[in-house]
Design a protein around this motif. Structure first.
Motif, PDB file in Angstrom:
ATOM      1  N   PRO A   1     -37.758 -84.590 -34.958  1.00 45.84           N
ATOM      2  CA  PRO A   1     -37.483 -85.959 -35.415  1.00 45.84           C
ATOM      3  C   PRO A   1     -38.299 -87.008 -34.673  1.00 45.84           C
ATOM      4  O   PRO A   1     -38.778 -86.760 -33.566  1.00 45.84           O
ATOM      5  N   PHE A   2     -38.403 -88.192 -35.303  1.00 44.81           N
ATOM      6  CA  PHE A   2     -38.930 -89.362 -34.599  1.00 44.81           C
ATOM      7  C   PHE A   2     -37.983 -89.722 -33.469  1.00 44.81           C
ATOM      8  O   PHE A   2     -36.784 -89.433 -33.553  1.00 44.81           O
ATOM      9  N   PRO A   3     -38.492 -90.376 -32.418  1.00 47.22           N
ATOM     10  CA  PRO A   3     -37.562 -90.979 -31.459  1.00 47.22           C
ATOM     11  C   PRO A   3     -36.584 -91.863 -32.254  1.00 47.22           C
ATOM     12  O   PRO A   3     -37.004 -92.543 -33.185  1.00 47.22           O
ATOM     13  N   THR A   4     -35.326 -91.809 -31.898  1.00 42.91           N
ATOM     14  CA  THR A   4     -34.328 -92.495 -32.717  1.00 42.91           C
ATOM     15  C   THR A   4     -33.425 -93.367 -31.857  1.00 42.91           C
ATOM     16  O   THR A   4     -32.901 -92.905 -30.839  1.00 42.91           O
ATOM     17  N   HIS A   5     -33.302 -94.619 -32.287  1.00 46.91           N
ATOM     18  CA  HIS A   5     -32.381 -95.506 -31.589  1.00 46.91           C
ATOM     19  C   HIS A   5     -31.103 -95.638 -32.411  1.00 46.91           C
ATOM     20  O   HIS A   5     -31.154 -95.971 -33.594  1.00 46.91           O
ATOM     21  N   PHE A   6     -29.978 -95.372 -31.770  1.00 55.17           N
ATOM     22  CA  PHE A   6     -28.684 -95.499 -32.450  1.00 55.17           C
ATOM     23  C   PHE A   6     -28.035 -96.811 -32.056  1.00 55.17           C
ATOM     24  O   PHE A   6     -28.019 -97.167 -30.882  1.00 55.17           O
ATOM     25  N   GLU A   7     -27.521 -97.501 -33.033  1.00 57.77           N
ATOM     26  CA  GLU A   7     -26.878 -98.783 -32.770  1.00 57.77           C
ATOM     27  C   GLU A   7     -25.493 -98.758 -33.413  1.00 57.77           C
ATOM     28  O   GLU A   7     -25.341 -98.371 -34.567  1.00 57.77           O
ATOM     29  N   ILE A   8     -24.493 -99.150 -32.620  1.00 53.94           N
ATOM     30  CA  ILE A   8     -23.128 -99.178 -33.159  1.00 53.94           C
ATOM     31  C   ILE A   8     -22.868-100.569 -33.712  1.00 53.94           C
ATOM     32  O   ILE A   8     -23.037-101.560 -32.998  1.00 53.94           O
ATOM     33  N   VAL A   9     -22.483-100.642 -34.957  1.00 53.05           N
ATOM     34  CA  VAL A   9     -22.296-101.955 -35.581  1.00 53.05           C
ATOM     35  C   VAL A   9     -20.960-102.039 -36.308  1.00 53.05           C
ATOM     36  O   VAL A   9     -20.428-101.022 -36.767  1.00 53.05           O
ATOM     37  N   PRO A  10     -20.417-103.240 -36.427  1.00 52.00           N
ATOM     38  CA  PRO A  10     -19.200-103.409 -37.225  1.00 52.00           C
ATOM     39  C   PRO A  10     -19.500-103.231 -38.719  1.00 52.00           C
ATOM     40  O   PRO A  10     -20.655-103.297 -39.137  1.00 52.00           O
ATOM     41  N   ALA A  11     -18.426-103.054 -39.495  1.00 56.97           N
ATOM     42  CA  ALA A  11     -18.592-102.725 -40.922  1.00 56.97           C
ATOM     43  C   ALA A  11     -19.437-103.757 -41.662  1.00 56.97           C
ATOM     44  O   ALA A  11     -20.324-103.391 -42.443  1.00 56.97           O
TER      45      ALA A  11
ATOM     46  N   LEU B   1     -26.654 -95.055 -41.714  1.00 58.45           N
ATOM     47  CA  LEU B   1     -27.760 -95.788 -42.303  1.00 58.45           C
ATOM     48  C   LEU B   1     -28.924 -95.549 -41.367  1.00 58.45           C
ATOM     49  O   LEU B   1     -28.783 -95.708 -40.158  1.00 58.45           O
ATOM     50  N   VAL B   2     -30.044 -95.120 -41.921  1.00 58.23           N
ATOM     51  CA  VAL B   2     -31.163 -94.832 -41.032  1.00 58.23           C
ATOM     52  C   VAL B   2     -32.429 -95.416 -41.632  1.00 58.23           C
ATOM     53  O   VAL B   2     -32.644 -95.372 -42.834  1.00 58.23           O
ATOM     54  N   ILE B   3     -33.217 -96.038 -40.781  1.00 58.27           N
ATOM     55  CA  ILE B   3     -34.417 -96.733 -41.223  1.00 58.27           C
ATOM     56  C   ILE B   3     -35.639 -95.894 -40.882  1.00 58.27           C
ATOM     57  O   ILE B   3     -35.814 -95.467 -39.733  1.00 58.27           O
ATOM     58  N   ASN B   4     -36.491 -95.686 -41.879  1.00 57.86           N
ATOM     59  CA  ASN B   4     -37.738 -94.958 -41.669  1.00 57.86           C
ATOM     60  C   ASN B   4     -38.719 -95.828 -40.903  1.00 57.86           C
ATOM     61  O   ASN B   4     -39.367 -96.688 -41.462  1.00 57.86           O
ATOM     62  N   SER B   5     -38.765 -95.606 -39.599  1.00 55.99           N
ATOM     63  CA  SER B   5     -39.732 -96.319 -38.777  1.00 55.99           C
ATOM     64  C   SER B   5     -39.914 -95.494 -37.514  1.00 55.99           C
ATOM     65  O   SER B   5     -39.214 -94.503 -37.320  1.00 55.99           O
ATOM     66  N   ASN B   6     -40.834 -95.869 -36.698  1.00 62.54           N
ATOM     67  CA  ASN B   6     -41.066 -95.123 -35.465  1.00 62.54           C
ATOM     68  C   ASN B   6     -41.045 -96.091 -34.284  1.00 62.54           C
ATOM     69  O   ASN B   6     -41.959 -96.855 -34.127  1.00 62.54           O
ATOM     70  N   PRO B   7     -40.010 -96.048 -33.431  1.00 58.74           N
ATOM     71  CA  PRO B   7     -38.835 -95.173 -33.504  1.00 58.74           C
ATOM     72  C   PRO B   7     -37.944 -95.515 -34.700  1.00 58.74           C
ATOM     73  O   PRO B   7     -37.946 -96.640 -35.145  1.00 58.74           O
ATOM     74  N   SER B   8     -37.217 -94.506 -35.163  1.00 61.08           N
ATOM     75  CA  SER B   8     -36.272 -94.750 -36.262  1.00 61.08           C
ATOM     76  C   SER B   8     -35.045 -95.474 -35.736  1.00 61.08           C
ATOM     77  O   SER B   8     -34.681 -95.326 -34.571  1.00 61.08           O
ATOM     78  N   TYR B   9     -34.447 -96.267 -36.627  1.00 63.14           N
ATOM     79  CA  TYR B   9     -33.196 -96.923 -36.262  1.00 63.14           C
ATOM     80  C   TYR B   9     -32.059 -96.317 -37.075  1.00 63.14           C
ATOM     81  O   TYR B   9     -32.184 -96.193 -38.293  1.00 63.14           O
ATOM     82  N   ALA B  10     -31.004 -95.925 -36.383  1.00 58.76           N
ATOM     83  CA  ALA B  10     -29.834 -95.413 -37.094  1.00 58.76           C
ATOM     84  C   ALA B  10     -28.637 -96.260 -36.719  1.00 58.76           C
ATOM     85  O   ALA B  10     -28.505 -96.678 -35.566  1.00 58.76           O
ATOM     86  N   PHE B  11     -27.798 -96.536 -37.694  1.00 58.87           N
ATOM     87  CA  PHE B  11     -26.642 -97.394 -37.453  1.00 58.87           C
ATOM     88  C   PHE B  11     -25.367 -96.605 -37.660  1.00 58.87           C
ATOM     89  O   PHE B  11     -25.226 -95.895 -38.662  1.00 58.87           O
ATOM     90  N   LEU B  12     -24.489 -96.706 -36.691  1.00 57.97           N
ATOM     91  CA  LEU B  12     -23.209 -96.007 -36.755  1.00 57.97           C
ATOM     92  C   LEU B  12     -22.108 -97.047 -36.872  1.00 57.97           C
ATOM     93  O   LEU B  12     -22.145 -98.075 -36.201  1.00 57.97           O
ATOM     94  N   MET B  13     -21.144 -96.749 -37.722  1.00 54.46           N
ATOM     95  CA  MET B  13     -20.066 -97.707 -37.925  1.00 54.46           C
ATOM     96  C   MET B  13     -19.110 -97.695 -36.733  1.00 54.46           C
ATOM     97  O   MET B  13     -18.700 -96.651 -36.255  1.00 54.46           O
ATOM     98  N   GLU B  14     -18.764 -98.902 -36.310  1.00 53.01           N
ATOM     99  CA  GLU B  14     -17.888 -99.095 -35.162  1.00 53.01           C
ATOM    100  C   GLU B  14     -16.604 -98.264 -35.264  1.00 53.01           C
ATOM    101  O   GLU B  14     -16.112 -97.717 -34.291  1.00 53.01           O
ATOM    102  N   ALA B  15     -16.057 -98.184 -36.485  1.00 52.53           N
ATOM    103  CA  ALA B  15     -14.749 -97.564 -36.663  1.00 52.53           C
ATOM    104  C   ALA B  15     -14.795 -96.034 -36.692  1.00 52.53           C
ATOM    105  O   ALA B  15     -13.753 -95.384 -36.722  1.00 52.53           O
ATOM    106  N   ASN B  16     -16.002 -95.460 -36.702  1.00 52.88           N
ATOM    107  CA  ASN B  16     -16.081 -93.994 -36.750  1.00 52.88           C
ATOM    108  C   ASN B  16     -15.450 -93.379 -35.516  1.00 52.88           C
ATOM    109  O   ASN B  16     -15.584 -93.903 -34.408  1.00 52.88           O
TER     110      ASN B  16
END
Lengths: 490, 391
Positions: free
Chosen positions: A41-51, A92-107
């Motif tokens: 995979p590309f380097p990936t940054h995970f960001e926790i975000v509200p709904a 939600l994941v964005i095709n970029s390098n590094p990739s950005y992935a978003f995780l829902m706060e409530a998960n």
């Protein structure tokens, strides 16, 4: 707040600390398993975000993308569906390098583990599939620069003017050329074919002697007209770009907006073109990675429920997750354990499943993927069919596997959009724009087409025509700035 | 935010997103677009059945079509789709009725959006009424002598040397003090004398409000069919709403009539049907009588409106014309609306009798279609004379 993987230190408040540390460990675990499986995979940054942020990014397609009411409409719809519990975005994941992935706060944690595994499948695909090879990997930065520029134009030229123009450009955003890097090989008509032979100023005197009738002479003139230099020399697929370069009505800021919309539309193309492969690939690997994780029985049961929900069939459309994952599994099986026929006739030795998976994920897009790997057994096993409308009811009309496969592939031609080209930008030698719909099988939505012609008129500034088929007859739709008209043509 | 991650390959963070507002802002713009669309479609919306009959419901749904995102797309009614069964689907199986959801396929990660063919906007009745009557008012509103004290607002209007300390105007007081000291050759603040003090004073502000009364008259005889009643009902529905929101002091008198007229409640007016013949003059006489008894034209602006299908006893018409002239003497405006089911039917004898009335205080319209209620409302309530050309 951030989590430092080297020291395991987090700065921030207590509750968030623990959450981030747990997530950090989960990512680490998934990452190691993914590497073990051969993912890259590309380097990936995970960001926790509200709904609400999740739904905003989902609606805009790219975080920080320019403002427009259509984005607000999509945001409202997605958020409402979430609020009413109708649908939920998990990742939600964005095709970029590094990739950005978003995780829902409530998960909860086990959900996030599944999502992280899924994300790694996507970022592996982004990095390695050929159709993503030329995408703008700094799209998030580009999109926010675009947004800034558009905001600036709003201040300079008024919100209404910018919005109106965006409405028009967005109405044709699909009509771009994905093969923008391939130069046209077809030769342009030669100059001297177009030039008239030399005529002396007294040449018309000879016509007095000429036996040709007036009618014949008229015909010759028509012929001359026909070989006048055509523009564009070849039909042009990229309507956005063509209008941007050739319309005489546009100001610089408008051309700039068209360029930006064009860039973003180009960015989205590979995703539209590999939906089934990409979702299938991510689902395949999330299943396999999660199996390796140390989930409790309860967590695993919940995971299985969620996973099967995502992978459930749909009567009226293809679920790309489900169909995709089935095809990938089938490919691996057939290359690991070929049938007698495959062994002897196709000379497939067996044991090449993983290698084949990696090759297909690099080389194919949905059209070739389905054409090559959607087999008779799969179509029947998945119970796929074609349906159409008969007297206000939607009825299954085809179950034959080849026809179903071809129908599915056909629905993806030109990304599922009608194929429309600029034929002539000087129609009637009056700078009218002549578009032609290369008709396949399905007629256009006439009401929509007429409105879209109005939008194109606002960009081109002169009468716009569209040739298409209605009830198997050639019809020309036109808009001249005042009225929409329709007439039969030969 | 600086971030270090293992091998530079992955990282995780959680930021404060509470100030992020992009989605809601664009959503707001979308809402404004809906409002614009509603305003454009008012003629259709005004006579929507679910609005007129929505007794008491505050919020109504209005279908708005113009928020589609137009583009070249296939006619999905003629398009084949691919679907997936449970394992035993057969050719000929029906998988659904009507319109399937159309995927937008814009390549967004969130998956295919269900396509919305039209957008159903939710608006409140008051909002809708405010769009309809945005630039309308009661025509020929005259200042009548009996003004009612509607509100008592306080406004500071003057500066005086005497007053209560609480209303001391410090700025002006300092200025006066500086002036006086400067005149003595010592330009500085200090040594404040009573003479320097300045006080703000106020006046009570009395808003004068003209009174208006509207006579809503409607034919409820047997010749008024469902369509005619519905149109009249739509018109009065909005009229009542308009008057009650725009003016605080408006009385409305409801009179229904066939061969006889009687004063009824709002509820009876809209909901009760009668049968029998029609004698329009009965309603006019009753209205004039009520004016005489309760609404002195010197104190009230009077607006009688009458809706009918034009069917009247022929010998009654001349009497009606006479009565309209009586109305004109005491009223600001007399409105007559005739509801005909077809554009092509002949003008009624009553309408043709009225058409001879040449006075700007008389306004007559015919309504043959639901969508004509809105123009009729605008015509009745337009405050500029230019809009009020006679029919």
């Amino acid at each position: 707040m951030s989590y430092d993987f080297e020291s395991g230190n987090v700065s921030g408040s207590g509750q968030d600390d623990r959450e981030l540390r747990e997530l950090g460990e989960a990512i680490e675990e998934c990452w190691d398993i993914a590497k073990k499986f051969g993912l890259d995979p590309f380097p990936t940054h995970f960001e926790i975000v509200p709904a609400n942020i999740m739904y905003e990014f989902g609606a805009y397609g790219i975080p920080g993308r320019f403002s427009h009411w259509t984005h607000g409409k999509a945001y409202y719809r997605m958020k409402t569906q979430y609020d009413y519990g109708l649908s939920k975005i998990y990742e939600l994941v964005i095709n970029s390098n590094p990739s950005y992935a978003f995780l829902m706060e409530a998960n909860v944690l086990w959900q996030n583990k599944m999502i992280i595994a899924h994300v790694l499948g996507h970022t592996d695909f982004f990095k390695n599939n050929a159709y993503f090879g030329h995408t703008n990997r700094q799209i998030v930065e580009s999109a926010s620069l675009h947004a800034d520029r558009i905001r600036h134009y709003e201040q300079e030229h008024g919100t209404d003017a910018v919005e109106k123009f965006l409405d028009a450009v967005l109405s044709i955003e699909e009509h771009i050329n994905p093969n923008i890097r391939i130069k046209s090989q077809a030769p342009a008509p030669k100059e001297d074919e177009v030039k008239k032979p030399y005529e002396s100023p007294y040449a018309d005197l000879w016509e007095l002697e000429d036996r040709k009738t007036a009618q014949e002479r008229e015909k010759e003139r028509e012929k001359e007209k026909a070989i006048r230099k055509k523009y564009p020399p070849q039909p042009e697929k990229d309507i956005v770009r063509f209008l941007m370069l050739n319309s005489r009505e546009l100001d610089d800021w408008q051309r700039d907006i068209m360029e930006m919309v064009h860039n973003e539309a180009i960015y989205f193309l590979p995703q539209r073109q590999t939906k089934i492969m990409n979702e299938g690939w991510a689902s395949l690997w999330h299943q396999r990675i999660v199996r390796e994780l140390d989930l409790s029985d309860g967590e695993f049961a919940e995971y299985a429920q969620l996973s099967s929900g995502v992978l459930s069939p749909n009567r009226r459309s293809i679920n790309p997750y489900y169909v995709g994952v089935k095809i990938w599994e089938d490919i691996e099986r057939r290359w690991d354990n070929p049938s007698d026929y495959e062994r002897t006739v196709l000379k497939r030795p067996g044991g090449q499943g993983k290698q084949k998976l990696m090759e297909v994920r690099e080389m194919d897009n949905d059209v070739s993927f389905l054409r090559n790997y959607l087999t008779k057994e799969l179509v029947e096993d998945l119970d796929l069919y074609l349906y159409e409308k008969k007297d206000n009811q939607w009825v299954i009309v085809e179950k034959d596997w080849e026809k179903v496969r071809d129908g599915l592939v056909a629905s993806m031609t030109n990304f599922g959009d009608p194929y429309i080209m600029v034929e002539d930008a000087d129609y009637k030698q009056n700078r009218e724009l002549y578009l032609k719909h290369y008709f396949e099988k399905t007629p256009l939505d006439v009401g929509y087409a007429e409105k879209t012609l109005q939008y194109i008129y606002s960009i081109w500034g002169r009468t716009v025509h569209l040739e298409t088929l209605v009830d198997n007859k050639k019809v020309l739709f036109s808009y001249d700035g005042r009225n929409n008209t329709k007439r039969a043509v030969n | 935010m600086s971030e270090i991650s293992r091998y530079g390959l992955y990282s995780v963070s959680k930021q404060d997103w509470s100030l992020h507002r992009k989605g809601p802002i664009d959503q707001q713009r979308h809402k404004e677009k809906i409002k614009e669309a509603i305003k454009k479609n008012l003629a259709d919306i005004v006579s929507e059945e679910n609005i007129i009959l929505s007794d008491g419901k505050k919020t109504i749904k209005v279908p708005v079509r113009s928020l589609d995102e137009y583009r070249f797309r296939y006619d999905f009614n003629q398009q084949q789709g691919v679907g997936q069964g449970d394992g035993d689907s057969k050719v000929g199986d029906v998988i659904g009725q009507g319109q399937p959801q159309q995927g937008q396929g814009k390549g967004k990660e969130a998956g295919d959006q269900p396509g919305v063919d039209y957008y159903e906007a939710e608006v409140t009745l008051d909002e809708l009424a405010s769009y309809i009557f945005e630039d309308l008012g009661l025509p020929n509103l005259e200042e009548k002598k009996q003004a009612e004290l509607e509100s008592e607002a306080v406004r500071f209007t003057d500066i005086r040397k005497k007053g209560i300390m609480a209303n001391l105007d410090k700025k002006r007081t300092i200025l006066e003090n500086l002036k006086r000291n400067a005149a003595k050759g010592n330009p500085r603040f200090g040594d404040v004398k009573d003479d320097d003090l300045r006080f703000k004073t106020w006046e009570p502000e009395i808003k004068f409000q003209s009174n208006a009364v509207v006579f809503a008259m409607m034919d409820v005889s047997g010749s008024m069919g469902d369509f005619e009643k519905y149109i009249a009902r739509s018109f009065y529905f909005w009229m009542v709403r308009f008057l009650r929101t725009k003016y605080t002091k408006v009385n409305i008198v409801f009179i229904s009539h066939h061969t006889e007229a009687k004063e009824v409640t709002e509820d009876e007016f809209f909901n009760k049907g009668e049968s029998g013949g029609t004698q329009v003059s009965s309603a006019y006489e009753l209205a004039l009588q009520i004016i005489k008894e309760r609404y002195n034209p010197a104190d009230w602006n009077i607006y009688p409106f009458h809706f009918s299908d034009g069917g009247n006893l022929p010998w009654d018409n001349d009497r009606c014309v006479d009565l309209v002239y009586k109305f004109i003497e005491v009223c600001n405006l007399f409105g007559y609306g005739e509801i005909r089911e077809s554009h092509y039917s002949l003008m009624s004898t009553l309408m043709s009798a009225f058409s001879r009335i040449d006075n700007k205080k008389y306004v007559g319209v015919t309504i043959s279609d639901k969508s004509e209620v809105y123009p009729a409302l605008r015509k009745f309530f337009s405050t500029s004379d230019a809009d009020k050309a006679r029919v």
